[in-house]
Write an enzyme that holds these catalytic residues in place. Sequence first.
Site, short mmCIF file in Angstrom:
data_model
loop_
_atom_site.label_atom_id
_atom_site.label_comp_id
_atom_site.label_asym_id
_atom_site.label_seq_id
_atom_site.Cartn_x
_atom_site.Cartn_y
_atom_site.Cartn_z
N THR A 170 8.18 5.13 6.02
CA THR A 170 8.67 4.18 5.03
C THR A 170 9.91 4.74 4.34
O THR A 170 10.04 5.96 4.19
CB THR A 170 7.54 3.92 4.01
OG1 THR A 170 6.55 3.14 4.67
CG2 THR A 170 8.01 3.21 2.77
N ARG A 198 -2.69 -7.00 6.30
CA ARG A 198 -2.81 -5.82 5.41
C ARG A 198 -1.51 -5.62 4.63
O ARG A 198 -0.42 -5.68 5.16
CB ARG A 198 -3.09 -4.58 6.26
CG ARG A 198 -3.25 -3.28 5.47
CD ARG A 198 -1.97 -2.48 5.43
NE ARG A 198 -2.15 -1.15 4.84
CZ ARG A 198 -1.14 -0.34 4.54
NH1 ARG A 198 0.10 -0.72 4.77
NH2 ARG A 198 -1.37 0.84 4.02
N VAL A 199 -1.65 -5.38 3.33
CA VAL A 199 -0.50 -5.11 2.48
C VAL A 199 -0.65 -3.70 1.93
O VAL A 199 -1.73 -3.33 1.45
CB VAL A 199 -0.41 -6.14 1.33
CG1 VAL A 199 0.67 -5.77 0.34
CG2 VAL A 199 -0.16 -7.53 1.91
N GLY A 200 0.38 -2.91 2.02
CA GLY A 200 0.33 -1.54 1.53
C GLY A 200 0.83 -1.43 0.10
O GLY A 200 0.93 -2.42 -0.64
N THR A 221 5.97 7.08 -0.70
CA THR A 221 5.64 6.88 0.71
C THR A 221 4.35 7.63 0.99
O THR A 221 4.06 8.65 0.35
CB THR A 221 6.77 7.38 1.63
OG1 THR A 221 6.37 7.21 3.00
CG2 THR A 221 7.13 8.84 1.40
N GLY A 222 3.56 7.14 1.92
CA GLY A 222 2.30 7.82 2.23
C GLY A 222 1.21 6.82 2.50
O GLY A 222 1.48 5.65 2.80
N1 ASP Z 1 3.04 3.58 2.21
C1 ASP Z 1 3.16 2.83 3.43
C2 ASP Z 1 1.95 1.95 3.60
O1 ASP Z 1 0.86 2.41 3.42
C3 ASP Z 1 3.30 3.70 4.65
C4 ASP Z 1 4.42 4.70 4.56
O2 ASP Z 1 4.74 5.21 3.50
O3 ASP Z 1 5.02 4.98 5.62
O4 ASP Z 1 2.12 0.81 3.96
#
Ligand code: ASP
Length: 302
Positions: A170, A198-200, A221-222
Amino acid sequence: MISMVVHGGAWDIPEDLIASHRDGVTRALRVGCAVLNDGGTAVDAVEAAIIIMEDDETFDAGRGSFINSAGDIEMDASIMNGENFRAGAIAAVSNVRNPITLARRIMEDSEHIVLVGMGAIRFAREHGVKTCGQDELITTRELDRWRKAQRRPNSSTRNAFRRKKVPVDTVGAVALDQYGNIASGTSSGGTPNKYPGRVGDSPLIGCGTYADNSVGGVSTTGWGEAMIKVVMAKTVIDLMDRNGNDPQKAASDGLKILERKAEGYGGIITLNNAGRVGIAYNTPRMVRAYMNSEMHQPIILV
Ligand code: ASP
């Protein structure tokens, strides 16, 4: 002082992908800083920097996004203006080339903050934001990853994150402009092989993105499910508000909360209202780049 920090994900980035990640954040930072130097706003700089990374298929945003279990791309993005607390976000959107631009249009041209799915696409068409077919977004690399995932139907993202095996690409940016305004933005294709719909954390204001001129700005990010549990971005802002505006301490303390309360993995970038940076991550690597008007050279690290 003008200042900008960008990230392109936090995970165990393999050796052969380091150069492309480094190159992507370097170009994004350069473009964002040029906008700020030309008198552009923090919102302009954040959008411009994120567009560079959305167009770069190295990252899980825009073209190159991960594919969900049904074989579709569904992207999330958000942007927030710390001057007035206005924000815009999209979630589970399949047909837009630059999700961050659509998030910005929603922030500026609508009375809403989050639009999802087909409603977001309808808004894009009505407001001249470029839409596209998924073929423009799906890359061979992601198609291969998706095909492999279909052969392992029961693999859980949660366990994969625990083993630090999930690519986390991300992208995000935080900027302080010469007018003293802070903006933050985040753009993501989510997690590989995610359940449809799904929503992050990335499009959720306070989780993936937050900006408040009086304190600072954050992009994360994560593992999104863990980030959401601890309202990561706003938690870091609140920590900074209480610690005398120390961005590094706020990022590190925020990450400790993520670990302790949600067993989460990932990375955080933040600027305080003076443009000082804080970065923390608990993954083997995080790709990030930082520059301010007092520095001669940017700092670019993987
Ligand atoms: N945080 C993002 C999610 O869970 C993934 C990412 O950071 O790459 O959708």
